[in-house]
Design an enzyme around this catalytic site. Structure first.
Site, short mmCIF file in Angstrom:
data_model
loop_
_atom_site.label_atom_id
_atom_site.label_comp_id
_atom_site.label_asym_id
_atom_site.label_seq_id
_atom_site.Cartn_x
_atom_site.Cartn_y
_atom_site.Cartn_z
N ALA A 1 -4.30 -2.36 1.69
CA ALA A 1 -4.84 -1.29 2.38
C ALA A 1 -6.00 -0.74 1.49
CB ALA A 1 -3.70 -0.22 2.20
N GLY B 1 -9.04 -6.62 -0.15
CA GLY B 1 -8.51 -8.03 -0.15
C GLY B 1 -8.94 -8.93 -0.97
N ARG B 2 -8.41 -10.06 -1.02
CA ARG B 2 -8.77 -11.18 -1.82
C ARG B 2 -8.60 -12.78 -1.44
NH1 ARG B 2 -4.77 -8.50 -2.56
NH2 ARG B 2 -5.91 -6.84 -3.40
N ASP C 1 2.89 -8.41 3.53
CA ASP C 1 2.50 -8.68 2.21
C ASP C 1 4.04 -8.52 1.17
OD1 ASP C 1 2.52 -5.84 2.49
OD2 ASP C 1 0.42 -5.68 1.93
N THR C 2 4.53 -7.38 1.64
CA THR C 2 5.84 -7.18 0.78
C THR C 2 6.82 -8.23 0.87
OG1 THR C 2 5.72 -4.79 1.24
CG2 THR C 2 7.69 -5.34 0.31
N THR D 1 -0.25 0.93 -3.15
CA THR D 1 -0.53 1.96 -2.16
C THR D 1 0.93 2.42 -1.81
OG1 THR D 1 -2.63 0.96 -1.46
CG2 THR D 1 -1.44 2.71 0.16
N ASN E 1 10.80 2.57 2.06
CA ASN E 1 9.21 2.85 1.85
C ASN E 1 9.21 3.86 1.36
OD1 ASN E 1 7.57 0.64 3.50
ND2 ASN E 1 9.31 0.89 4.67
N GLY F 1 0.12 -4.84 -7.97
CA GLY F 1 -0.87 -4.17 -8.64
C GLY F 1 -0.28 -3.10 -9.40
#
Length: 501
Positions: free
Chosen positions: A14, A17-18, A242-243, A272, A309, A419
């Site tokens: 969010a 990006g990579r 992604d999770t 995030t 969440n 992260g």
């Protein structure tokens, strides 16, 4: 020696990006950042969008840089956040940019949905946590607004599936991201006709489902030519949520697949959002999970991610942006140092209070929450950040205690990946608040899970347990031992009252 193969993970979060290049020799994985780029919402008129054309260009830049590096790509995989989608119309036409999940168009949609089908029935079918931005409520908002986009749509694709379609031309729905829609029955593994019918949503736009690790298709020749790839490359569907990819990369030796033993570890994918849960062999949908609003999302190789969440570091990120707009631009490192030097156990917040969801002045909303709950407001930037971090740690404790009750188990270890595992203060607070050791890392868990599931799809890895052993051999982990004090227990008593209210 086993041949080294290269895989490219296009990992979009969010905030950024990579493109991450993974070199896998059969025993260990090496990781190289090829390209990194910012991400965030774009407001046009009254709507908050994702800038999909720019994101696709950034993805192509990552592939172009990979091609220039002379890597011999075996596959490419894309993962993103959940719930958001794009609509595809006749003639392979993308019908507008995907709308951001924090856009207010879903205001009131939960109540509208519950007027057509009972809340309890929706949960019984989907086992999914009720969040106002779930895909089903975004679609209902389109229907309620008589959107011409919904009428013109042939196919709904989740954001990673849209990007996969742009890369390959194939329309398909990967299961882990599809499980965030609240339109999927996790027991049958199929879209719910009952929910579509009750809400008047077009069942025909929901595409065929594929599994993580499945081959999506070959990279379009036009894309390959544009980015300078000399030979065709396969696009694999990793766990596109992604999770789900991050949980794959938890470096634990405890098996889940094929066992009925309750889990003795939990994962916390920290960024995030904080997504805290356990890996179970089948969905857990009962009165307890409904009462505590837990979610059952698709995992890999027959697993289910039973999780909560939690608002996560969004609280810190949006506070930092607010201060920067006012001319006080501070780095995350500065904010953490200020938080560390602030007095402990001041005011507390429920991180998941609805007032914290949208973009805007986060510090003002935290102050308002403290005033509403009869607490003195934080008196500095550092104190406010410490309030956020201590409150997150206590929400983790609240969640773990309920997971233990639901699963009939004792959680011995917390694995923090992503992260947020770099945030040493939050990791220590989590260990202290929860009274359990925290194993932090790997930082790039999402890209790692994406890459290794590509390797699994290419038959280079045989099982989830083997995959996690590769992660453990390849990447360091930092251990935070709990330092329990009576002060954390006292703070937890105050926090429980906030959550209860």
């Amino acid at each position: 020696m086993a041949k080294t193969t290269d895989y490219l993970a296009l990992d979009l979060g969010a905030e950024s990006g990579r493109g991450m290049l993974g070199r896998f020799d059969g025993d260990r994985l090496g990781l190289e950042e090829i390209h990194r780029f910012p991400n965030g919402p774009v407001r046009m008129l009254d709507t908050l969008y994702w800038d999909l054309p720019r994101l696709f260009d950034e993805m192509k830049d990552a592939i172009r840089k990979t091609a220039a590096s002379k890597a011999s790509l075996d596959a490419i995989g894309v993962d993103t956040w959940g719930v958001d989608f794009g609509l595809i119309g006749r003639g392979d036409t993308l019908l507008g940019n995907p709308v951001h999940y924090r856009d207010p168009r879903t205001d009131g949609m939960l109540d509208l949905a519950f007027s057509k089908i009972a809340k309890e029935r929706i949960y019984e079918i989907t086992g999914l946590q009720f969040l106002p931005f779930n895909t089903v409520y975004q679609l209902l908002a389109l229907k309620a607004a008589n959107s011409p986009l919904l009428e013109a749509a042939e196919t709904m694709l989740m954001v990673p599936d849209v990007l996969g379609w742009l890369l390959t031309g194939v329309r398909a729905a990967e299961r882990t991201d599809s499980s965030t829609t609240q339109l999927l029955d996790p027991r049958t593994g199929q879209w719910s006709d009952e929910i579509c019918t009750a809400l008047g949503l077009p069942r025909s736009i929901l595409p065929n489902l594929i599994e993580p690790g499945d081959e999506l298709g070959m990279l379009r020749s036009s894309v390959a030519e544009e980015v300078g790839l000399a030979k065709p490359v396969t696009v694999i569907a990793p766990p596109t949520h992604d999770t789900a990819s991050a949980v794959v990369a938890v470096p634990t030796a405890s098996p889940t697949v094929g066992t009925d033993s309750p889990p003795d570890w939990c994962y916390l994918s920290s960024g995030t959002w904080s997504l805290l849960g356990v890996e179970v062999p089948r969905p857990v949908i009962n009165e307890q999970t409904y009462r505590y609003n837990f979610t059952n999302e698709g995992g890999v190789l027959g697993t289910t991610r039973l999780l909560k969440n939690i608002m996560g570091l969004w609280l810190v990120q949006e506070s930092r942006r607010t201060w920067a707009r006012a001319g006080n631009d501070m780095s995350y490192e500065q904010l953490m140092a200020m938080a560390m030097s602030s007095s402990p156990f001041g005011p507390l917040i429920d991180p998941d209070d609805p007032s914290f969801l949208s973009h805007g002045d986060m510090p003002a909303r935290i102050v308002a929450y403290c005033e509403k709950t009869g607490q003195p407001a934080p008196d500095s930037e550092g104190a406010l950040i410490r309030t956020c971090l201590e409150s997150l740690a206590l929400k983790y404790r609240w969640t773990i205690e309920r997971l233990e009750a639901i699963c009939g188990t004792k959680i011995k270890t917390i694995h923090i990946v992503g992260g947020g595992s770099k945030n040493t203060l939050l990791c220590q607070f989590a260990a202290d608040a929860c009274g359990r050791p925290v194993h932090a890392g790997p930082v790039e868990a999402t890209a790692i899970g994406n890459i290794l599931m590509q390797a699994y799809g290419r038959n280079r890895i045989g099982s989830l347990q083997d995959l996690r052993a590769i992660v453990a051999r390849s990447f360091p982990v930092t251990v935070y031992e709990p330092r329990r004090t009576a002060a954390w227990d006292d703070a937890n008593g105050r926090f429980q009252e906030l959550v209860k209210s």
